[in-house]
Each structure stands twice: as C-alpha cells, then as structure tokens.
Design an enzyme around this catalytic site. Structure first.
Site, PDB file in Angstrom:
ATOM      1  N   ASP A 270      -9.641  -9.030  -5.903  1.00 38.54           N
ATOM      2  CA  ASP A 270      -9.003  -8.002  -5.071  1.00 38.54           C
ATOM      3  C   ASP A 270      -8.251  -8.590  -3.879  1.00 38.54           C
ATOM      4  OD1 ASP A 270     -10.333  -6.309  -6.745  1.00 38.54           O
ATOM      5  OD2 ASP A 270     -11.290  -5.125  -5.149  1.00 38.54           O
ATOM      6  N   HIS A 320      -4.435  -1.648  -5.906  1.00 44.32           N
ATOM      7  CA  HIS A 320      -5.500  -1.585  -4.896  1.00 44.32           C
ATOM      8  C   HIS A 320      -4.945  -0.932  -3.621  1.00 44.32           C
ATOM      9  CE1 HIS A 320      -9.390  -2.493  -3.293  1.00 44.32           C
ATOM     10  NE2 HIS A 320      -9.069  -3.572  -2.591  1.00 44.32           N
ATOM     11  N   HIS A 324      -4.470  -0.666   1.872  1.00 45.50           N
ATOM     12  CA  HIS A 324      -5.922  -0.838   1.857  1.00 45.50           C
ATOM     13  C   HIS A 324      -6.666   0.101   2.810  1.00 45.50           C
ATOM     14  CE1 HIS A 324      -9.754  -3.131   1.540  1.00 45.50           C
ATOM     15  NE2 HIS A 324      -9.249  -3.572   0.407  1.00 45.50           N
ATOM     16  N   HIS A 410     -12.728 -11.770  -4.592  1.00 46.47           N
ATOM     17  CA  HIS A 410     -11.491 -11.659  -3.807  1.00 46.47           C
ATOM     18  C   HIS A 410     -10.722 -12.969  -3.858  1.00 46.47           C
ATOM     19  CE1 HIS A 410     -14.155  -8.521  -2.284  1.00 46.47           C
ATOM     20  NE2 HIS A 410     -13.041  -7.843  -1.985  1.00 46.47           N
TER      21      HIS A 410
HETATM   22 NI    NI Z   1     -10.241  -4.600  -1.083  1.00 43.95          NI
END
Ligand code: NI
Length: 487
Positions: A270, A320, A324, A410
């Site tokens: 991510d 995503h 954010h 991530h």
């Molecule tokens: Ni995130």
C-alpha cells in the site's frame, strides 16, 4: 567455388592423376573376350557379345546348352571412409557398361572375402551441398555421408552436386546445440543429437544471432527469459540474452492458478509508489512473485513512471484513494471523488483504471460499498509501518499466514522491501502459491468486503463495520482492522 578452383589448379592436376590411379586396373583395361561370365558373389550369368555384356536368365543359358561361364572380371572396391564393399565388373573401357553392386556380407563371403580397394567414386552415390556451408558431401548407397575434401571431390571427376540452398545446419552464436534446418528462410528446423550430426559427417553449422521467427518470452512478473527456436527451447541467462542482442521479450500471461486446488496467499503493498517501489519491483521479479499494489493517487501523479513499470511488469495496480483520507469521515460524494481522482491519476499515467479499492486505515462504511468496487481488506498485518525490522516483519508474516490470506504491507517502508525475499521463501517453503488478490478471490463484485479468500462479505449482506470482529480462518481474533500507516 570458381575462385577456389583457380586457386587449386595444381591440386586439380594431382587429383585427376589420383582418380585415374584409383580407377585404372592393375593390368590393361582392354575389353574382355566374348563368351559367358559369372560373378563370384552371386548366380548371375552374363553373355558378352561384341564387347557388350548382357545378363541372361536360366532359360537362355539352358538353351545355349549350359556353357561353362568364365569368372567375371570383377574387382572389389570401397570408399576409403566406409566399410561397405562394392563389386565392380568392367567388361570394357566404357564406364557406362560397368556393373556395380553393393555387396551384402553373404555375397562378400561367397566371393571369398576379397580385400576391397579404395576408390574415389562409386556410381549411384548422391553428391550434395547444404545452403549453410560450401562443403560438398557424398552419400553412398550404404547410407554413409562423407564430407569431401577438395581433392576427393576432384577425384570423383568433379561430380555435379545437388545444391540444397534452402536447407542446412545452423546454431546460435551464443549456444551449443545444432539444428538441422529444413527451411532457412522461415527458420524452420529441429535440434539434432550429436549422433545425427556425426552421421552427416559434421556439416559446418551456420552461425545465427537469431533465427527468423524465434521467440523470446517472459511471463508477467517473472524476470526469466525463455527462448524458443529451432535449436532449443529453454530459459536463457542474462548473458545469453545479451549475446542475442537483448531482443524485447513477448510478455506472456502467467498460467492461471486455481486457488480452490492450491494453497494461495496474496501479498499486497500500500501507499506507493514511493522511493522504495522500484527496488521492490526488482525484488519481486527476481523471485517471480506476483503482488497487488494499492497505490495512492497523489503519489501516482508524483511517480507515474514507477506505476507504468508496475503495470508493464504485470503487477496488479489498484486504488487506495487519491489523498488517503479516512473515508468514513466523508460524504458519499466526497468518497466517490477520492476514488475517481485516484483512477484519473492512473489514467493520466497511462495505467488501466483500477477495479479494486482498499479503503485507507481499513475504514469503510455503507457508502464505501457503493463506490463500484469490491473493498479489499486484509487478514495478516505485520504492522511494518511501526518501526519494525525486516526480520520482525518476516517472522510475523510467516507465523500468522495461512491459505487464503491477504497480507498487508507497505512499499513505503524500506524494511518491508528487505523482508520480502525471506517472506516469499518462507511462504513457498510452506507450500503456498503467491497470487494477486483477483486470483485469490475470483468473482468479486462491487460492494463485497473481502478480508481473505475465506472471509468475503457479499455486497448484498448488511454488515456493521464497527461491530465486526475479524477472525482468521483458523479462528484467531485479528483485532480491529485498522491500517494506521501514515502514508
Ligand atoms: Ni494506506
């Protein structure tokens, strides 16, 4: 060939002397006297009349009163490179009247095992040249191929050769196997064994850097390049690819994985693209490990080339949001704007619009399920953003992952990239096949909430996100699903 011939005139003279030396009998070559003759290696009887020989049958011999035949003037010869023995019977000087027979062992035995004399030319032999080298070969009736030296060719009387220009023998300049080429223009051929090459007396193969129509292929997400051509079909090394001139490989889709039959795990990354993403792509490609990237739209705008690379290398690129936010704090239309802006950023980077949405912080509500995409959560969270070492991240993933899990990591975290080779090795050692999220959970619908392959809440099912307790397939309570990563 003309230049060669001029250069070798002296040798031609010598060779012509040689051919006569080999053909001339030890005595005179005058015609045999008229009469009946029989060869020593068989039953055939010949009549020679006015110097002309003719094979006669039993009836004709009987009608003549069974005259006793004389031994036919036969000598036994062979090519120097072959053990096959031929009987040569010469009734006179005219070579067109000579009788040639390739003898079986029993015929040779019947003749009393005469020692054959080497000769330069046996009629009935096939002389030919391949399109790949200026070498002339002779194939005798006994099936033996022989590469003629110039002198040997001269000694045949410079027999005309069949010029097989469209066929031959070839190999890659950067690889050993030899191919018998059935069609040079289209690159058609097949690899030969050493024995087959030797049986043709080692025709010199033409060297190719590439063959017409050969293929360099690569599977998506796999750094290995596979070569397919007339000499071989196999994975090649980087050095071999370089020797071939680094031709761009065809990008092939991986063979589909059926996660109902094999134990699958999806790695997801991510918040990128980031400064670490290229290193992660390199790492995953070296490992031939697919993965799904949930990218942030504003980051896509900053690093469009990295996202293009993700797509080009076959990784899944998904949504995503653009900035954010925690979507549950936004109205439906503001949530929709976040998702659509991220897709627009992908489109601006020449990357396909996403089909999956991962809500930031794993935070979603009923409105989020109306945004037209399945919501992809996770079932394994090593909290890699929380200052953990690569070893801690690896150990967490390997300890808590089971079949069907979605692992959250991530690509903004350098330690995560460092942990990936160990994670991939450990998961594979436990029998897991790495797949993308779409492969892990086929048939997802917009509004579905997906934690893992085995934990999917269909869009049609009401679910209170704040009351939900997430459990792994083994029943372990996973705690609140919150991705706290500050991207
Ligand atoms: Ni995130």
């Amino acid at each position: 060939m003309g230049a060669t011939m001029r250069r070798d005139l002296t040798r031609v003279v010598l060779a012509v002397c040689l051919v006569f030396a080999l053909f001339l009998p030890s005595g005179a070559a005058s015609a045999v006297v008229d009469g009946y003759y029989k060869v020593a290696y068989g039953d055939d009887i010949f009549i020679v009349d006015d110097g002309v020989a003719r094979r006669i049958d039993f009836q004709e011999w009987a009608d003549a009163g069974f005259p006793s035949p004389q031994p036919a003037p036969t000598e036994y010869v062979r090519y120097p490179w072959s053990s096959a023995i031929y009987a040569l019977t010469r009734w006179g000087d005219d070579a067109s009247t000579w009788l040639w027979d390739w003898l079986s062992f029993s015929e040779w035995q019947r003749a009393g095992y005469p020692a054959p004399r080497p000769v330069s030319w046996i009629p009935g032999s096939y002389v030919y040249r391949w399109g790949t080298a200026p070498e002339i070969f002779v194939l005798s009736e006994d099936g033996v191929n022989h590469k003629l030296t110039f002198d040997e060719w001269a000694a045949t009387g410079f027999q005309a050769f069949d010029d097989r220009t469209t066929e031959g023998w070839a190999k890659l300049s950067w690889s050993t196997p030899v191919a018998r080429m059935s069609d040079l223009a289209s690159g058609q051929g097949y690899p030969v064994t050493y024995e087959e090459w030797r049986n043709h007396d080692f025709p010199t193969p033409a060297l190719y850097q590439r063959f017409p129509g050969d293929q360099f292929n690569r599977y998506i997400g796999d750094v290995t390049i596979y070569y397919s051509g007339p000499t071989m079909s196999r994975a090649i090394t980087y050095a071999e690819w370089g020797a071939a001139g680094f031709p761009a490989p065809n990008l092939l889709t991986r063979a589909p994985v059926d996660c109902s039959r094999v134990a699958c795990v999806a790695l997801t990354f991510d918040d990128g693209p980031s400064a670490n993403t290229d290193r992660l792509i390199d790492t995953l490609m070296q490992l031939n490990a697919p993965a799904t990237f949930f990218v942030v739209g504003s980051q896509v705008a900053n690093r469009p080339a990295v996202v293009r690379r993700l797509q080009a290398e076959g990784f899944a690129v998904e949504n995503h949001t653009y900035s954010h936010p925690q979507l549950t704090l936004l109205s439906l239309s503001a949530q929709r704007t976040e998702v659509e802006r991220a897709d627009d950023a992908l489109a601006a980077a020449n990357v396909a619009r996403s089909t999956l949405l991962r809500p930031p912080y794993g935070s979603w509500d009923g409105n989020t399920r109306l945004l037209g995409k399945p919501l992809i959560l996770w079932s394994v969270d090593p909290r890699d953003w929380d200052g953990r070492t690569a070893t801690q991240i690896r150990n967490h993933v390997v300890t808590y992952t089971s079949a069907g899990d979605i692992v959250l990591m991530h690509d903004t975290v350098a330690a995560t990239v460092s942990a990936v080779p160990g994670i991939v090795a450990d998961l594979r050692a436990r029998g897991y096949t790495l797949v993308t999220v779409k492969e892990l959970v086929p048939g997802m619908a917009p509004g579905d909430v997906v934690y893992s392959r085995n934990q999917v809440t269909p869009a049609t099912t009401a679910l209170d996100p704040f009351g939900a307790t997430l459990r792994s397939p083994s029943g372990i309570e996973l705690g609140p699903v919150v991705d706290e990563a500050p991207f």
